[in-house]
Design an enzyme around this catalytic site. Structure first.
Site: not given
Ligand SMILES: Cc1cc2nc3c(=O)[nH]c(=O)nc-3n(C[C@H](O)[C@H](O)[C@H](O)COP(=O)(O)OP(=O)(O)OC[C@H]3O[C@@H](n4cnc5c(N)ncnc54)[C@H](O)[C@@H]3O)c2cc1C
Length: 409
Positions: A132-133, A180, A271, A340, A343-344, A367-368
């Site tokens: 659940a991201g 909700s 450079r 880029q 360069g190297g 953060e989304g």
């Molecule tokens: C280094 C790091 C630090 C983080 N820190 C925190 C933190 O402090 N607290 C916290 O709660 N979370 C944290 N996160 C979580 C982060 O917010 C999530 O990774 C992020 O919201 C994406 O969720 P997911 O990785 O599950 O990807 P998914 O939700 O599985 O998405 C995978 C891909 O599908 C795309 N996608 C998903 N749904 C849709 C849609 N409806 N339409 C189009 N494209 C879509 C996404 O954009 C992405 O490209 C962190 C993540 C990382 C990697």
């Protein structure tokens, strides 16, 4: 250019952060990145300079002022200009404490905010889970009432500053049947029994800041730690928090883009190739101009989105999402261009620009993701479509009447 937009108060905070960035962050950034070690002395310097006060209301030990979110963004920008990891390690304290500021009871604010403002206790934000991201509402972590406590069970993924933070704003399901009012937020302290840190991630960028799994194995949280004192508002509070915090991620991206641009400029002016500096080549000049223009445009969006929050505008998410989308894409483009232009050498860890590129990538994800930012922006736009009814006479669509008539029959 940016001074056109900034007040004396803004410049005060920006300059304080800039001093620390140059004195203690930039010289140490590569080493902390290599070791993947939390930069405690830098955190101490930020604390001593009073920077943790900046987004906290004055009555709870904060700095007050007219534009706390813009001040926060300026600090994050300056720190990230020297190290993207330090920028996020600082900004995530605002992400963790916004739920308390925006929705906490007066007792919760009194109990937690002064210590955060002093930099005595760090705070993290636990929303995402393994499955659940982007779709955070589908979280599985549960909070079950037990007398005057809630018992929290579940695992959160990718908690930034997990392990170094003392306080965790954690979201869990309190009413699985509700659509909700399913989720509530809790303030969890690291010493509460059942709370622990799981896997520590090995990351591409922001390597000096820990990102970990946080485990809630029957954590008994007193009812007074239920955010706002009422169950069922957690998802709303999470979304409000993200709307307030997204300009901070955008500012991190802006700082990274600015920092990489400065290194690139420095490089191409010194450079030499084909009998002169690289900066004499028209193609190189064009690319520098594009990089600068994108950075300036990102800066305007970031500052405007922060000011919009400070003036308590409605629909802050519209501009915040645009700032995040544009500034983070700019960071990725500009840092890649900087590599880029080196360069190297750009590909080598001996030089700083590859780190900017690695640090920039995550800003498009957390953060989304930027796909989610596009959804937010498009939804706002489509909602506003009625404002353009005045275009109708210039854009006849006679079939609409026919279709309406057909539907009626
Ligand atoms: C280094 C790091 C630090 C983080 N820190 C925190 C933190 O402090 N607290 C916290 O709660 N979370 C944290 N996160 C979580 C982060 O917010 C999530 O990774 C992020 O919201 C994406 O969720 P997911 O990785 O599950 O990807 P998914 O939700 O599985 O998405 C995978 C891909 O599908 C795309 N996608 C998903 N749904 C849709 C849609 N409806 N339409 C189009 N494209 C879509 C996404 O954009 C992405 O490209 C962190 C993540 C990382 C990697």
């Amino acid at each position: 250019m940016e001074d056109i937009l900034l007040s004396k108060e803004n410049l005060y905070w920006r300059n304080k952060a800039r001093e620390i960035a140059e004195d203690v962050v930039r010289p140490a950034a590569a080493e902390y990145d290599r070791k993947q070690e939390y930069p405690t002395p830098i955190k101490e310097a930020l604390r001593e300079a009073g920077l943790f006060k900046v987004w906290i209301p004055e009555e709870y030990g904060g700095a007050g002022g007219e534009t706390p979110v813009l001040n926060l963004c300026l600090i994050v920008e300056e720190l990230s200009r020297a190290c993207g990891g330090v920028g996020v390690g600082f900004a995530v304290n605002a992400l963790g404490s916004f739920p308390i500021i925006l929705a906490g009871t007066p007792e919760q604010k009194e109990r937690y905010l002064p210590d955060i403002a002093e930099g005595k206790r760090l705070i993290a934000f636990c929303l995402s889970e393994r499955l659940a991201g982007s779709d955070a509402a589908s979280m599985k972590a549960l909070a079950v009432e037990d007398g005057d406590h809630y018992v929290l069970r579940g695992e959160k993924k990718w908690t930034t500053n997990g392990g170094v933070a003392d306080i965790y704003t954690m979201f869990a399901v309190t009413d699985p049947e509700s659509r909700s009012r399913r989720i509530s937020a809790f303030v969890v302290e690291k010493d509460m029994e059942g709370f622990s840190i799981g896997k520590v991630e090995d990351k591409m960028g922001i390597r000096c800041i820990p990102v970990v799994e946080t485990i809630f194995d029957g954590v008994r949280v007193p009812r007074e730690n239920l955010l706002g004192g009422k169950p069922g508002y957690g998802f709303k509070h999470a979304m409000m928090t993200l709307d307030h915090a997204r300009p901070g991620v955008a500012a991190q991206a802006l700082g990274l883009a600015q920092g990489a641009l400065e290194y690139a400029l420095h490089w191409v002016c010194r450079r030499h190739a084909f009998g002169g500096p690289l900066s004499a080549q028209g193609q190189i000049q064009g690319r520098l101009a594009d990089m600068q223009t994108k950075v300036s445009a990102a800066r305007y969006l970031v500052y405007a989105s922060a000011r919009n929050i400070d003036r308590k505008a409605r629909n802050i998410n519209f501009l915040a999402a645009q700032a995040k989308l544009f500034a983070t894409n700019t960071a990725m483009e500009v840092t890649t261009e900087a590599v880029q232009l080196f360069g190297g050498y750009g590909f080598m860890r001996d030089y700083p620009v590859e780190k900017y590129m690695r640090d920039a990538k995550i800003t498009q994800i957390y953060e989304g993701t930027n796909e989610i930012q596009r959804l937010v922006i498009a939804r706002n736009l489509i909602k506003s479509a009625a404002h353009y009814d005045f275009l109708e006479p210039y854009c006849p669509m006679p079939w609409l009447d026919e279709e309406a008539e057909e539907a009626h029959n």
